[in-house]
Design an enzyme around this catalytic site. Structure first.
Site, PDB file in Angstrom:
ATOM      1  N   ASN A  32     -47.105  40.450   2.398  1.00  7.49           N
ATOM      2  CA  ASN A  32     -47.283  41.649   3.224  1.00  7.49           C
ATOM      3  C   ASN A  32     -48.398  42.579   2.741  1.00  7.49           C
ATOM      4  O   ASN A  32     -48.400  43.764   3.008  1.00  7.49           O
ATOM      5  CB  ASN A  32     -45.955  42.387   3.418  1.00  7.49           C
ATOM      6  CG  ASN A  32     -45.318  42.812   2.107  1.00  7.49           C
ATOM      7  OD1 ASN A  32     -45.878  42.592   1.039  1.00  7.49           O
ATOM      8  ND2 ASN A  32     -44.158  43.448   2.184  1.00  7.49           N
ATOM      9  N   GLU A  34     -44.373  54.595 -11.193  1.00  9.96           N
ATOM     10  CA  GLU A  34     -45.333  53.505 -10.986  1.00  9.96           C
ATOM     11  C   GLU A  34     -46.719  53.898 -11.481  1.00  9.96           C
ATOM     12  O   GLU A  34     -47.438  53.081 -12.068  1.00  9.96           O
ATOM     13  CB  GLU A  34     -45.372  53.122  -9.502  1.00  9.96           C
ATOM     14  CG  GLU A  34     -44.067  52.468  -9.046  1.00  9.96           C
ATOM     15  CD  GLU A  34     -44.029  52.187  -7.546  1.00  9.96           C
ATOM     16  OE1 GLU A  34     -45.046  52.428  -6.856  1.00  9.96           O
ATOM     17  OE2 GLU A  34     -42.977  51.734  -7.059  1.00  9.96           O
ATOM     18  N   LYS A  55     -52.238  43.672  -2.558  1.00 12.94           N
ATOM     19  CA  LYS A  55     -51.615  42.516  -3.210  1.00 12.94           C
ATOM     20  C   LYS A  55     -52.577  41.322  -3.186  1.00 12.94           C
ATOM     21  O   LYS A  55     -53.587  41.358  -2.477  1.00 12.94           O
ATOM     22  CB  LYS A  55     -50.302  42.202  -2.489  1.00 12.94           C
ATOM     23  CG  LYS A  55     -49.272  43.345  -2.590  1.00 12.94           C
ATOM     24  CD  LYS A  55     -47.982  42.971  -1.876  1.00 12.94           C
ATOM     25  CE  LYS A  55     -46.909  44.040  -2.073  1.00 12.94           C
ATOM     26  NZ  LYS A  55     -45.617  43.631  -1.481  1.00 12.94           N
ATOM     27  N   HIS A  96     -48.846  47.285  -1.267  1.00 14.40           N
ATOM     28  CA  HIS A  96     -47.700  48.003  -1.822  1.00 14.40           C
ATOM     29  C   HIS A  96     -47.938  49.501  -1.699  1.00 14.40           C
ATOM     30  O   HIS A  96     -49.058  49.974  -1.884  1.00 14.40           O
ATOM     31  CB  HIS A  96     -47.503  47.670  -3.306  1.00 14.40           C
ATOM     32  CG  HIS A  96     -46.598  48.647  -3.999  1.00 14.40           C
ATOM     33  ND1 HIS A  96     -45.232  48.609  -3.850  1.00 14.40           N
ATOM     34  CD2 HIS A  96     -46.876  49.717  -4.783  1.00 14.40           C
ATOM     35  CE1 HIS A  96     -44.703  49.628  -4.531  1.00 14.40           C
ATOM     36  NE2 HIS A  96     -45.680  50.311  -5.106  1.00 14.40           N
ATOM     37  N   TYR A 153     -41.092  46.070 -10.156  1.00 13.46           N
ATOM     38  CA  TYR A 153     -40.093  45.682  -9.162  1.00 13.46           C
ATOM     39  C   TYR A 153     -38.691  45.581  -9.769  1.00 13.46           C
ATOM     40  O   TYR A 153     -37.856  44.821  -9.273  1.00 13.46           O
ATOM     41  CB  TYR A 153     -40.493  44.357  -8.510  1.00 13.46           C
ATOM     42  CG  TYR A 153     -41.579  44.494  -7.448  1.00 13.46           C
ATOM     43  CD1 TYR A 153     -41.462  45.421  -6.411  1.00 13.46           C
ATOM     44  CD2 TYR A 153     -42.720  43.685  -7.468  1.00 13.46           C
ATOM     45  CE1 TYR A 153     -42.441  45.543  -5.434  1.00 13.46           C
ATOM     46  CE2 TYR A 153     -43.706  43.805  -6.486  1.00 13.46           C
ATOM     47  CZ  TYR A 153     -43.555  44.732  -5.476  1.00 13.46           C
ATOM     48  OH  TYR A 153     -44.523  44.859  -4.500  1.00 13.46           O
TER      49      TYR A 153
HETATM   50  N1  ATP Z   1     -36.709  38.571   2.040  1.00 17.33           N
HETATM   51  C1  ATP Z   1     -37.848  38.577   1.357  1.00 17.33           C
HETATM   52  N2  ATP Z   1     -38.458  37.410   1.139  1.00 17.33           N
HETATM   53  C2  ATP Z   1     -39.594  37.389   0.453  1.00 17.33           C
HETATM   54  N3  ATP Z   1     -40.188  38.484  -0.047  1.00 17.33           N
HETATM   55  C3  ATP Z   1     -39.635  39.677   0.143  1.00 17.33           C
HETATM   56  C4  ATP Z   1     -38.433  39.790   0.852  1.00 17.33           C
HETATM   57  N4  ATP Z   1     -38.110  41.090   0.873  1.00 17.33           N
HETATM   58  C5  ATP Z   1     -39.063  41.728   0.202  1.00 17.33           C
HETATM   59  N5  ATP Z   1     -39.980  40.906  -0.236  1.00 17.33           N
HETATM   60  C6  ATP Z   1     -41.140  41.245  -0.998  1.00 17.33           C
HETATM   61  O1  ATP Z   1     -40.755  42.162  -1.992  1.00 17.33           O
HETATM   62  C7  ATP Z   1     -41.496  43.318  -1.845  1.00 17.33           C
HETATM   63  C8  ATP Z   1     -40.713  44.448  -2.323  1.00 17.33           C
HETATM   64  O2  ATP Z   1     -39.690  44.737  -1.455  1.00 17.33           O
HETATM   65  P1  ATP Z   1     -39.368  46.192  -1.186  1.00 17.33           P
HETATM   66  O3  ATP Z   1     -37.979  46.182  -0.661  1.00 17.33           O
HETATM   67  O4  ATP Z   1     -39.706  47.073  -2.337  1.00 17.33           O
HETATM   68  O5  ATP Z   1     -40.353  46.420  -0.005  1.00 17.33           O
HETATM   69  P2  ATP Z   1     -41.456  47.489   0.064  1.00 17.33           P
HETATM   70  O6  ATP Z   1     -41.058  48.701  -0.686  1.00 17.33           O
HETATM   71  O7  ATP Z   1     -41.801  47.624   1.513  1.00 17.33           O
HETATM   72  O8  ATP Z   1     -42.662  46.720  -0.646  1.00 17.33           O
HETATM   73  P3  ATP Z   1     -43.523  47.214  -1.868  1.00 17.33           P
HETATM   74  O9  ATP Z   1     -42.557  47.700  -2.900  1.00 17.33           O
HETATM   75  O10 ATP Z   1     -44.285  45.979  -2.262  1.00 17.33           O
HETATM   76  O11 ATP Z   1     -44.371  48.307  -1.278  1.00 17.33           O
HETATM   77  C9  ATP Z   1     -41.872  43.367  -0.396  1.00 17.33           C
HETATM   78  O12 ATP Z   1     -43.018  44.123  -0.134  1.00 17.33           O
HETATM   79  C10 ATP Z   1     -42.137  41.928  -0.123  1.00 17.33           C
HETATM   80  O13 ATP Z   1     -43.413  41.523  -0.542  1.00 17.33           O
HETATM   81  O1  UDP Z   2     -36.826  40.261   1.659  1.00 19.85           O
HETATM   82  C1  UDP Z   2     -37.814  40.597   0.973  1.00 19.85           C
HETATM   83  C2  UDP Z   2     -38.017  41.931   0.584  1.00 19.85           C
HETATM   84  C3  UDP Z   2     -39.127  42.243  -0.159  1.00 19.85           C
HETATM   85  N1  UDP Z   2     -40.017  41.289  -0.540  1.00 19.85           N
HETATM   86  C4  UDP Z   2     -41.183  41.613  -1.316  1.00 19.85           C
HETATM   87  O2  UDP Z   2     -40.878  42.600  -2.236  1.00 19.85           O
HETATM   88  C5  UDP Z   2     -41.739  43.704  -2.094  1.00 19.85           C
HETATM   89  C6  UDP Z   2     -41.086  44.967  -2.504  1.00 19.85           C
HETATM   90  O3  UDP Z   2     -39.964  45.206  -1.737  1.00 19.85           O
HETATM   91  P1  UDP Z   2     -39.587  46.654  -1.301  1.00 19.85           P
HETATM   92  O4  UDP Z   2     -38.184  46.634  -0.811  1.00 19.85           O
HETATM   93  O5  UDP Z   2     -39.986  47.579  -2.373  1.00 19.85           O
HETATM   94  O6  UDP Z   2     -40.498  46.835  -0.014  1.00 19.85           O
HETATM   95  P2  UDP Z   2     -41.861  47.640   0.151  1.00 19.85           P
HETATM   96  O7  UDP Z   2     -41.695  48.865  -0.654  1.00 19.85           O
HETATM   97  O8  UDP Z   2     -42.927  46.730  -0.334  1.00 19.85           O
HETATM   98  O9  UDP Z   2     -41.980  47.885   1.627  1.00 19.85           O
HETATM   99  C7  UDP Z   2     -42.151  43.664  -0.684  1.00 19.85           C
HETATM  100  O10 UDP Z   2     -43.328  44.344  -0.392  1.00 19.85           O
HETATM  101  C8  UDP Z   2     -42.301  42.206  -0.500  1.00 19.85           C
HETATM  102  O11 UDP Z   2     -43.530  41.771  -1.026  1.00 19.85           O
HETATM  103  C9  UDP Z   2     -39.836  39.966  -0.183  1.00 19.85           C
HETATM  104  O12 UDP Z   2     -40.628  39.130  -0.513  1.00 19.85           O
HETATM  105  N2  UDP Z   2     -38.721  39.667   0.554  1.00 19.85           N
HETATM  106 MG    MG Z   3     -40.925  48.790  -2.472  1.00 20.63          MG
END
Ligand code: ATP
Ligand code: UDP
Ligand code: MG
Length: 163
Positions: A128, A142, A25, A131, A65
């Site tokens: 974080n 994706e 990222k 991805h 997303y």
């Molecule tokens: N509460 C939050 N506040 C700010 N950003 C979040 C939050 N939860 C998630 N994100 C961001 O949204 C991303 C996507 O959330 P996601 O739940 O898909 O997490 P993730 O699958 O771990 O991340 P990614 O899809 O980026 O690999 C997170 O990686 C994070 O960057």
């Molecule tokens: O509370 C949250 C959850 C997710 N994210 C961001 O959304 C990304 C995608 O969320 P996802 O749940 O897919 O988590 P990831 O797959 O990245 O672990 C995250 O990596 C976070 O960058 C965030 O900013 N706040």
């Molecule tokens: Mg994710």
């Protein structure tokens, strides 16, 4: 006459073409973590089949997303993800989707153990660093979204049957 050593006993049959999408990222690129992140996937034994640096548009990020569209942080997520270049990669290998999620660590770096990419390089969920696709189905979508098929190289790795 000495016998020739071969290592076929060490090999396992690996015809699987499981692939996943990994992206460094904008915060990871700014902090010059690209090399260290690539190194972890190489040393684990995965094969790089696609790589590019892009400034992502809100359009592609909204699709990427899409499942998070209703989340309160969605707009800030798009702003963050489009704030600078991302390095998008496709990695291939046995169980690569699940293994790379473990290597990346929990979404919230506060919960990600040391030794994971997020646990080693980040502290806050909104920055974080990396991805990783979270399922095989998600990975396929994706990969199609980010890469035209012609940009994924099906190359032979000399030791590809070792792992
Ligand atoms: N509460 C939050 N506040 C700010 N950003 C979040 C939050 N939860 C998630 N994100 C961001 O949204 C991303 C996507 O959330 P996601 O739940 O898909 O997490 P993730 O699958 O771990 O991340 P990614 O899809 O980026 O690999 C997170 O990686 C994070 O960057
Ligand atoms: O509370 C949250 C959850 C997710 N994210 C961001 O959304 C990304 C995608 O969320 P996802 O749940 O897919 O988590 P990831 O797959 O990245 O672990 C995250 O990596 C976070 O960058 C965030 O900013 N706040
Ligand atoms: Mg994710």
């Amino acid at each position: 006459m000495g016998s020739r050593w071969t290592y076929s006993e060490l090999k396992f049959p690996s015809n699987e073409l499981e692939r996943t999408l990994i992206a460094v990222k904008p915060d990871g690129v700014q902090r010059r973590l690209v090399g260290q992140i690539i190194q972890r996937f190489e040393q684990r034994g995965f094969k790089l089949v696609g790589l590019k640096m892009v400034q992502a548009s809100h359009g592609i990020l909204s699709e990427h997303y899409g499942e998070l569209r209703t989340k309160p942080f969605f707009q800030s997520l798009l702003t963050y993800m489009s704030s600078g270049p991302v390095v998008v990669m496709v990695w291939e290998g046995h169980n690569v989707v699940q293994a790379s999620r473990k290597m990346v660590g929990q979404t919230n770096p506060a919960e990600a153990p040391a030794g994971t990419i997020r646990g080693d390089f980040s502290v806050h969920v909104s920055r974080n660093v990396v991805h990783a696709s979270d399922s095989q189905e998600g990975a396929q979508k994706e990969i199609q979204l980010w890469f035209p098929a012609k940009d994924l190289l099906d190359w032979d790795c000399y030791d590809s049957n070792m792992w």
